[in-house]
Scaffold this active site. Structure first.
Site, PDB file in Angstrom:
ATOM      1  N   LYS A 125      51.316  33.622 -15.440  1.00 44.26           N
ATOM      2  CA  LYS A 125      51.310  32.195 -15.118  1.00 44.26           C
ATOM      3  C   LYS A 125      52.607  31.749 -14.443  1.00 44.26           C
ATOM      4  CE  LYS A 125      49.916  27.832 -17.185  1.00 44.26           C
ATOM      5  NZ  LYS A 125      49.468  27.178 -18.425  1.00 44.26           N
TER       6      LYS A 125
ATOM      7  N   MET B 197      11.272  48.057 -22.258  1.00 41.51           N
ATOM      8  CA  MET B 197      11.597  49.457 -22.014  1.00 41.51           C
ATOM      9  C   MET B 197      11.927  50.166 -23.327  1.00 41.51           C
ATOM     10  SD  MET B 197      11.687  51.748 -19.847  1.00 41.51           S
ATOM     11  CE  MET B 197      12.001  51.446 -18.121  1.00 41.51           C
TER      12      MET B 197
ATOM     13  N   PHE C 159      49.199  33.608 -27.345  1.00 41.89           N
ATOM     14  CA  PHE C 159      47.864  33.024 -27.332  1.00 41.89           C
ATOM     15  C   PHE C 159      47.129  33.468 -26.061  1.00 41.89           C
ATOM     16  CE2 PHE C 159      45.056  29.410 -26.122  1.00 41.89           C
ATOM     17  CZ  PHE C 159      44.109  29.612 -27.116  1.00 41.89           C
ATOM     18  N   GLN C 160      45.938  33.955 -26.218  1.00 44.07           N
ATOM     19  CA  GLN C 160      45.083  34.445 -25.119  1.00 44.07           C
ATOM     20  C   GLN C 160      45.753  35.539 -24.293  1.00 44.07           C
ATOM     21  OE1 GLN C 160      43.422  30.977 -23.080  1.00 44.07           O
ATOM     22  NE2 GLN C 160      41.758  31.007 -24.574  1.00 44.07           N
TER      23      GLN C 160
ATOM     24  N   GLU D 266      32.169  34.065 -17.620  1.00 40.42           N
ATOM     25  CA  GLU D 266      32.869  34.939 -16.681  1.00 40.42           C
ATOM     26  C   GLU D 266      32.027  36.151 -16.308  1.00 40.42           C
ATOM     27  OE1 GLU D 266      34.205  33.637 -19.387  1.00 40.42           O
ATOM     28  OE2 GLU D 266      36.047  32.576 -18.814  1.00 40.42           O
TER      29      GLU D 266
HETATM   30  C1  LIG Z   1      23.586  44.890 -21.800  1.00 45.92           C
HETATM   31  C2  LIG Z   1      22.520  45.848 -22.206  1.00 45.92           C
HETATM   32  N1  LIG Z   1      22.192  45.976 -23.511  1.00 45.92           N
HETATM   33  C3  LIG Z   1      21.213  46.833 -23.882  1.00 45.92           C
HETATM   34  C4  LIG Z   1      20.546  47.589 -22.953  1.00 45.92           C
HETATM   35  C5  LIG Z   1      19.458  48.574 -23.382  1.00 45.92           C
HETATM   36  N2  LIG Z   1      18.152  48.190 -22.796  1.00 45.92           N
HETATM   37  C6  LIG Z   1      17.673  48.777 -21.683  1.00 45.92           C
HETATM   38  S1  LIG Z   1      16.220  48.122 -21.185  1.00 45.92           S
HETATM   39  C7  LIG Z   1      16.188  47.067 -22.497  1.00 45.92           C
HETATM   40  C8  LIG Z   1      15.048  46.104 -22.651  1.00 45.92           C
HETATM   41  C9  LIG Z   1      15.030  45.100 -21.584  1.00 45.92           C
HETATM   42  O1  LIG Z   1      14.112  44.082 -21.921  1.00 45.92           O
HETATM   43  P1  LIG Z   1      13.667  43.023 -20.865  1.00 45.92           P
HETATM   44  O2  LIG Z   1      14.831  42.463 -20.151  1.00 45.92           O
HETATM   45  O3  LIG Z   1      12.768  42.038 -21.528  1.00 45.92           O
HETATM   46  O4  LIG Z   1      12.861  43.871 -19.795  1.00 45.92           O
HETATM   47  P2  LIG Z   1      11.492  44.707 -19.951  1.00 45.92           P
HETATM   48  O5  LIG Z   1      11.869  46.102 -20.253  1.00 45.92           O
HETATM   49  O6  LIG Z   1      10.705  44.070 -21.048  1.00 45.92           O
HETATM   50  O7  LIG Z   1      10.866  44.561 -18.616  1.00 45.92           O
HETATM   51  C10 LIG Z   1      17.308  47.253 -23.305  1.00 45.92           C
HETATM   52  C11 LIG Z   1      17.569  46.510 -24.548  1.00 45.92           C
HETATM   53  C12 LIG Z   1      20.971  47.450 -21.602  1.00 45.92           C
HETATM   54  N3  LIG Z   1      20.424  48.169 -20.632  1.00 45.92           N
HETATM   55  N4  LIG Z   1      21.924  46.555 -21.259  1.00 45.92           N
END
Ligand SMILES: Cc1ncc(C[n+]2csc(CCOP(=O)(O)OP(=O)(O)O)c2C)c(N)n1
Lengths: 90, 568
Positions: free
Chosen positions: B159, B478, B109-110, B47
């Protein structure tokens, strides 16, 4: 911290009070008092809200006015210094 | 006619021809009605994917994205996408099934209180109590999604309401009533008042270093053409936010790029030195301002926004204009035409031009490895002006924002406010369904792609020809960069070198894929990907230690940015 009294007119929609309280909390205001009664006009509610914060009450009222079912807000008490809350409410 | 059928007829009446969703117990009557409906349903594999597809669908066009889920876990899985739409002011309609009314409140449920859960991330949510209410409730919700500042809305349908029978005549009547209701017609939005026009004039006349600071609001208000006409009158230097990217054509004179934490050096320097900041549909987000107290310290501020709440929220303004951007831009333009002979901004324009010449992006990277900014810049050069790019969240997102040239905000879809990893692929699916004629690229990170990897299945099922450019550093890049710079190189839980074999994975979904490691392979690989008719995954291996520059460290003014040369 400043205490504010807001007089709010809202449509009597099931979610409106929940939204009001959620926005109030999220925007950094502490709830000190709340009362709600049906207004004279059908489908409307009169809500009295007392809140306290060090943030500007204008920011809260603007956010509250974005709630779809809130019609009108009057700030009835601006900028009084806070007393212990229980004293004020009594 | 059942409530479920009436729901679909109502959606059709609003021009909805595509839905993204996932079935389950409490929404089964709607799925049963879909079986005979002309509305095309796209089965996503989670979803959250359906929610992001709806976001991408809305953002890529002026059409409304709609997602559909069952009660309980189906509904909770939508929440992240709804919150994403809320943060980025995206009009979107979420429809959830709910347990029957008599079971509600019994921990059935749900059963989950989705109205309660969505309270903080919707503009409006409503549970219909009987089938009769459906047309008006849906119409009202859609009109709210587009009213003022756009945003997501949710309709929850028990529902028993979905199966409730109505006679056809009554249903037709309800449908025609709900379109005619004047309350549900989009309200007119205010424009710039006369006194405000005068103040605007004075501020502009006094300014020697004005700058346009353009946010996502311009695109959301469908005011891109109006902005460009305004900017053509006097060549006032300009910058955009992440969400504003595309609103200003990249070839515009004195356009300095994106500002903020990973903004270009010219953009950040110019904003810091400006004496008048003209914020158009922008909200002084913390990723934009850096240390707020030192943001554009000498600038007076004019802020135009449809949302009164954004005025004086983070930065005090000298002139606030709460108005619809599309309607007010032409007034602003007329004013500028009158002022043109009196404006004295030539030396400021020259100064901005000097920054642009002195600090261009550089792609002369050492070694045989692939430099991500260069790949994205090359890719961008190969795309037509109407191609759509979506991104995930992280370094690759910032590189895409910095190095790809966008000609419309509807062509650059990135999770700005919420910064949600996993956005890129499902948003690209929605964008492609929304704009079948245009090329859609998803620039993904290896961490992010894994968050909604199941949507490869959706690409396969409908042969949606999205091209995935996976910038693979085998790290949560990042976060790793921040660990390197601010956490003494303690790389806690950011190593993804045990990633799956992405090429094999794509092939398991019948998606053509290729991996490249050296710069010599880049151009041929991009050409092959773009020439391919169906979906494609290009895995671009990059050095895991590559960083995004510039970077404004936390609690630092934007001119204190770190760059490759001065970071250590
Ligand atoms: C759902 C979610 N969880 C955690 C984060 C924190 N976060 C920001 S950037 C990042 C790393 C992203 O890694 P990747 O997708 O491999 O991209 P890169 O930075 O390596 O280009 C994280 C964990 C987020 N922004 N969104």
């Amino acid at each position: 911290m400043t205490l504010h009294h807001l007089k709010i007119t809202a449509f009597d929609h099931v979610m409106v009070v929940e939204r009001l309280l959620q926005v109030t909390r999220y925007r950094g205001f502490r709830l000190c008092g709340l009362s709600m009664l049906p207004a004279q006009q059908d489908n409307l509610l009169d809500i009295q809200l007392s809140v306290e914060s060090d943030r500007s009450v204008e920011n809260l009222t603007k956010q509250l006015l974005k709630i779809i079912d809130i019609e009108q807000i009057k700030v009835e008490d601006q900028g009084l210094q806070t007393y212990p809350v229980s004293e004020v409410l009594n | 006619m059942t409530g479920a059928e009436l729901l679909l007829k109502t959606l059709q009446q609003h021009g909805v021809d595509s839905l993204f969703g996932y079935p389950g117990g409490a929404i089964m009557p709607v799925y049963d009605a879909l079986y005979d409906s002309p509305i095309k349903h796209f089965l996503c594999r989670h979803e959250q994917g359906a929610g992001f597809a709806a976001v991408g669908y809305s953002r890529a066009s002026n059409k409304l994205g709609v997602c559909l889920a069952t009660s309980g876990p189906g509904a909770t899985n939508l929440i992240t996408a709804i919150a994403d739409a809320f943060s980025d002011s995206v009009p979107m309609l979420a429809i959830t099934g709910q347990v029957a009314k008599k079971a509600m409140g019994s921990d059935a449920f749900q059963e989950v209180d989705i109205l309660g859960l969505s309270l903080a991330c919707t503009k409006y949510c409503h549970q219909v109590q009987c089938a009769r209410e459906i047309p008006e409730a849906v119409t009202r919700a859609i009109s709210i999604a587009y009213q003022g500042r756009h945003g997501p809305v949710l309709i929850d349908i028990p529902k028993d309401v979905q199966v409730q029978q109505l006679d056809c005549e009554q249903a037709e009547q309800l449908l025609s009533d709900s379109t005619l209701n004047p309350q549900t017609v989009a309200p007119s939005n205010p424009v710039i008042s006369l006194p405000d026009q005068q103040k605007l004039q004075t501020l502009l006349e006094e300014s020697r270093a004005p700058i346009f600071y353009v946010g996502g609001g311009v695109g959301m208000a469908d005011a891109v053409a109006q902005l460009r006409e305004l900017m053509a009158v006097v060549k006032i230097p300009s910058v955009t936010t992440l969400k504003g990217i595309g609103a200003i054509d990249p070839d515009t004179d004195y356009f300095l790029g994106m500002l903020g934490m990973h903004g270009s050096k010219p953009a950040n320097l110019a904003v810091q030195e400006s004496d008048l900041l003209i914020a158009l549909g922008a909200r002084f987000d913390d990723r934009v301002t850096g240390k707020l107290a030192e943001f554009a310290p000498n600038a007076k501020v004019i802020q135009l926004d449809i949302d009164n709440c954004e005025i004086n929220k983070r930065r005090g303004v000298d002139l606030a204009i709460v108005a619809d951007l599309k309607d007010s831009m032409p007034i602003f333009k007329q004013l500028l035409i009158g002022l043109r002979p009196r404006l004295q901004i030539e030396s400021w324009q020259q100064r901005c031009q000097q920054w642009l010449s002195k600090f261009p992006w550089r792609y002369d990277h050492q070694g045989q490895g692939i430099y991500a900014p260069w790949v994205l810049s090359e890719l961008s050069n190969m795309l037509s002006a109407n191609a759509v790019t979506t991104t995930d969240v992280g370094q690759h997102q910032m590189w895409a924002a910095q190095h790809m040239r966008m000609h419309d905000p509807k062509n650059f879809l990135s999770s700005g406010g919420l910064g949600t990893m996993g956005f890129g692929l499902p948003a690209a699916i929605g964008a492609q369904v929304s704009r079948p004629e245009d090329l859609v690229i998803a620039v993904c990170g290896d961490g992010s792609l894994m968050m909604n990897i199941q949507e490869l299945s959706t690409l396969k099922r409908y042969q949606i020809p999205v091209k995935i450019v996976l910038i693979d550093n085998a790290r949560l890049g990042m976060v790793r960069q921040w660990q390197e710079l601010f956490f003494q190189e303690r790389y806690s839980e950011t190593d993804l070198s045990d990633n799956p074999d992405f090429v094999a994975l794509a092939m398991a979904f019948d998606i053509k894929a290729k991996r490249i490691n050296t710069r010599q392979q880049v151009n041929a690989a991009l050409t092959e990907m773009l020439a391919h008719q169906g979906p494609y995954l290009l895995q671009v291996h990059i050095d895991e230690m590559e960083n995004v520059w510039p970077l404004v460290p936390p609690e630092t003014a934007n001119h204190g940015m770190l760059e490759a040369g001065n970071a250590k």
